[in-house]
Motif scaffolding. Structure first.
Motif, PDB file in Angstrom:
ATOM      1  N   ALA A 197      25.499  -8.931 -56.672  1.00 44.62           N
ATOM      2  CA  ALA A 197      25.940  -8.828 -58.061  1.00 44.62           C
ATOM      3  C   ALA A 197      27.395  -9.245 -58.231  1.00 44.62           C
ATOM      4  O   ALA A 197      27.822  -9.643 -59.312  1.00 44.62           O
ATOM      5  N   PHE A 198      28.173  -9.155 -57.150  1.00 45.83           N
ATOM      6  CA  PHE A 198      29.582  -9.516 -57.230  1.00 45.83           C
ATOM      7  C   PHE A 198      29.802 -11.018 -57.065  1.00 45.83           C
ATOM      8  O   PHE A 198      30.922 -11.498 -57.194  1.00 45.83           O
ATOM      9  N   GLY A 199      28.757 -11.757 -56.716  1.00 42.63           N
ATOM     10  CA  GLY A 199      28.900 -13.194 -56.551  1.00 42.63           C
ATOM     11  C   GLY A 199      29.625 -13.556 -55.267  1.00 42.63           C
ATOM     12  O   GLY A 199      29.839 -12.726 -54.390  1.00 42.63           O
ATOM     13  N   LYS A 200      30.012 -14.831 -55.150  1.00 40.91           N
ATOM     14  CA  LYS A 200      30.658 -15.319 -53.932  1.00 40.91           C
ATOM     15  C   LYS A 200      32.093 -15.770 -54.181  1.00 40.91           C
ATOM     16  O   LYS A 200      32.661 -16.509 -53.398  1.00 40.91           O
ATOM     17  N   GLU A 201      32.670 -15.328 -55.282  1.00 44.54           N
ATOM     18  CA  GLU A 201      34.038 -15.741 -55.571  1.00 44.54           C
ATOM     19  C   GLU A 201      35.016 -14.978 -54.674  1.00 44.54           C
ATOM     20  O   GLU A 201      34.699 -13.922 -54.141  1.00 44.54           O
ATOM     21  N   PRO A 202      36.230 -15.505 -54.486  1.00 46.84           N
ATOM     22  CA  PRO A 202      37.238 -14.822 -53.657  1.00 46.84           C
ATOM     23  C   PRO A 202      37.534 -13.422 -54.189  1.00 46.84           C
ATOM     24  O   PRO A 202      37.465 -13.166 -55.388  1.00 46.84           O
ATOM     25  N   TYR A 203      37.880 -12.532 -53.278  1.00 48.02           N
ATOM     26  CA  TYR A 203      38.209 -11.161 -53.656  1.00 48.02           C
ATOM     27  C   TYR A 203      39.542 -11.110 -54.397  1.00 48.02           C
ATOM     28  O   TYR A 203      40.447 -11.911 -54.159  1.00 48.02           O
ATOM     29  N   THR A 204      39.651 -10.149 -55.296  1.00 46.71           N
ATOM     30  CA  THR A 204      40.954  -9.813 -55.859  1.00 46.71           C
ATOM     31  C   THR A 204      41.682  -8.925 -54.852  1.00 46.71           C
ATOM     32  O   THR A 204      41.084  -8.453 -53.882  1.00 46.71           O
ATOM     33  N   ARG A 205      42.964  -8.671 -55.087  1.00 46.47           N
ATOM     34  CA  ARG A 205      43.696  -7.785 -54.179  1.00 46.47           C
ATOM     35  C   ARG A 205      43.114  -6.380 -54.204  1.00 46.47           C
ATOM     36  O   ARG A 205      43.027  -5.711 -53.176  1.00 46.47           O
ATOM     37  N   ALA A 206      42.695  -5.928 -55.386  1.00 48.93           N
ATOM     38  CA  ALA A 206      42.100  -4.591 -55.490  1.00 48.93           C
ATOM     39  C   ALA A 206      40.783  -4.528 -54.716  1.00 48.93           C
ATOM     40  O   ALA A 206      40.500  -3.539 -54.029  1.00 48.93           O
ATOM     41  N   GLN A 207      39.980  -5.577 -54.801  1.00 48.51           N
ATOM     42  CA  GLN A 207      38.722  -5.606 -54.058  1.00 48.51           C
ATOM     43  C   GLN A 207      38.972  -5.632 -52.552  1.00 48.51           C
ATOM     44  O   GLN A 207      38.244  -4.996 -51.786  1.00 48.51           O
ATOM     45  N   ALA A 208      39.996  -6.365 -52.133  1.00 52.48           N
ATOM     46  CA  ALA A 208      40.323  -6.418 -50.710  1.00 52.48           C
ATOM     47  C   ALA A 208      40.753  -5.038 -50.211  1.00 52.48           C
ATOM     48  O   ALA A 208      40.391  -4.618 -49.108  1.00 52.48           O
TER      49      ALA A 208
END
Length: 271
Positions: free
Chosen positions: A5-16
């Motif tokens: 559901a989150f897709g394959k786009e690069p992570y944000t800093r918060a997601q990292a």
């Protein structure tokens, strides 16, 4: 984070940051690094920068800058072992608290016992005890005959009391010996978060071997000024042992803070 559901786009800093907390070990485990068995402790992750770059879909340089920023903010500490980066989440228990005492007891992996060595040690202890008892009994009999039977085994009893007193005094003298040195107490009085004192003393013992006391104290003063300036809450200040092991007295602080960016995120995560 791996949900489609989150897709394959690069992570944000918060997601990292969320990924780091999610990937950290919940309890101590053994990890093989180039043939060496290393204990990865609770709240730690063992990953190379290129592995994190692959997970987050970032460039390695961006990963290193991000980890440096988290370190300067007191959110993590890092150590490179055999080419792998061991990342420690500061105050990990705030995010992943243990629910039972059993969890805490299970964190430290137990090394397998050597039955042969254990049996040998037990046998040696028994022989030693038997020999000591025989010597004391012999002394007691000698005292009996010399005193004409006035007291039975009085000398042996006194010897036992003397041995017991010596062992007790020795244990008392060694307990906590040199743990809290005058140099450590200067650090302890200056550091703003005074928790886990014994662990902090162990970390300080290692740090003071390679770094002058005044360098460490100056690092604490600069860190305190940074935390005061950025309004860092006490719960986000690293434990003193973590601060020392990360050699954080060498940190160079950035003018801006990203701590507030994560506060709102984890206010929702922890609810």
């Amino acid at each position: 984070m791996d949900n489609p559901a989150f897709g394959k786009e690069p992570y944000t800093r918060a997601q990292a940051w969320c990924w780091l907390i999610e990937a950290a070990c919940f309890k101590d485990v053994f990890h093989d690094i180039k043939g060496q068995s290393v204990v990865i402790q609770r709240g730690q992750i063992c990953k190379a920068s290129r592995e994190l770059a692959s997970e987050w879909k970032w460039a390695e340089t961006k990963v290193r800058r991000f980890l440096d920023r988290l370190t300067s903010e007191g959110m993590i500490s890092t150590d490179v072992t055999f080419g792998k980066t061991i990342i420690t989440i500061c105050n990990y228990d705030l995010y992943q608290a243990s629910t039972t005492e059993t969890d805490a007891e299970e964190r430290t992996p137990q090394a397998p016992e050597n039955d042969e060595m254990s049996e040998k040690s037990v046998s040696e202890d028994r022989l030693k005890t038997s020999a000591e008892s025989g010597a004391l009994e012999s002394q007691g009999q000698q005292g009996f005959w010399e005193d004409g039977g006035a007291t039975i085994g009085a000398k042996a009893a006194q010897d036992r009391r003397n041995i017991g007193a010596q062992k007790k005094e020795g244990n008392k003298g060694n307990k906590g010996k040199d743990i809290y040195t005058p140099e450590f107490l200067k650090f302890w009085d200056l550091y703003p978060k005074r928790v886990a004192k014994a662990d902090a003393a162990k970390a300080f013992k290692g740090a003071i071997k390679t770094t002058a006391l005044e360098v460490i104290l100056d690092g604490v003063r600069r860190a305190q000024a940074h935390w005061d300036k950025t309004g860092t809450d006490n719960q986000y200040i690293p434990y003193p042992a973590s601060w020392l092991r990360a050699e954080s007295w060498e940190d160079e602080f950035q003018p801006q803070s990203i701590s507030e960016e994560f506060d709102d995120i984890y206010a929702g995560v922890l609810q």
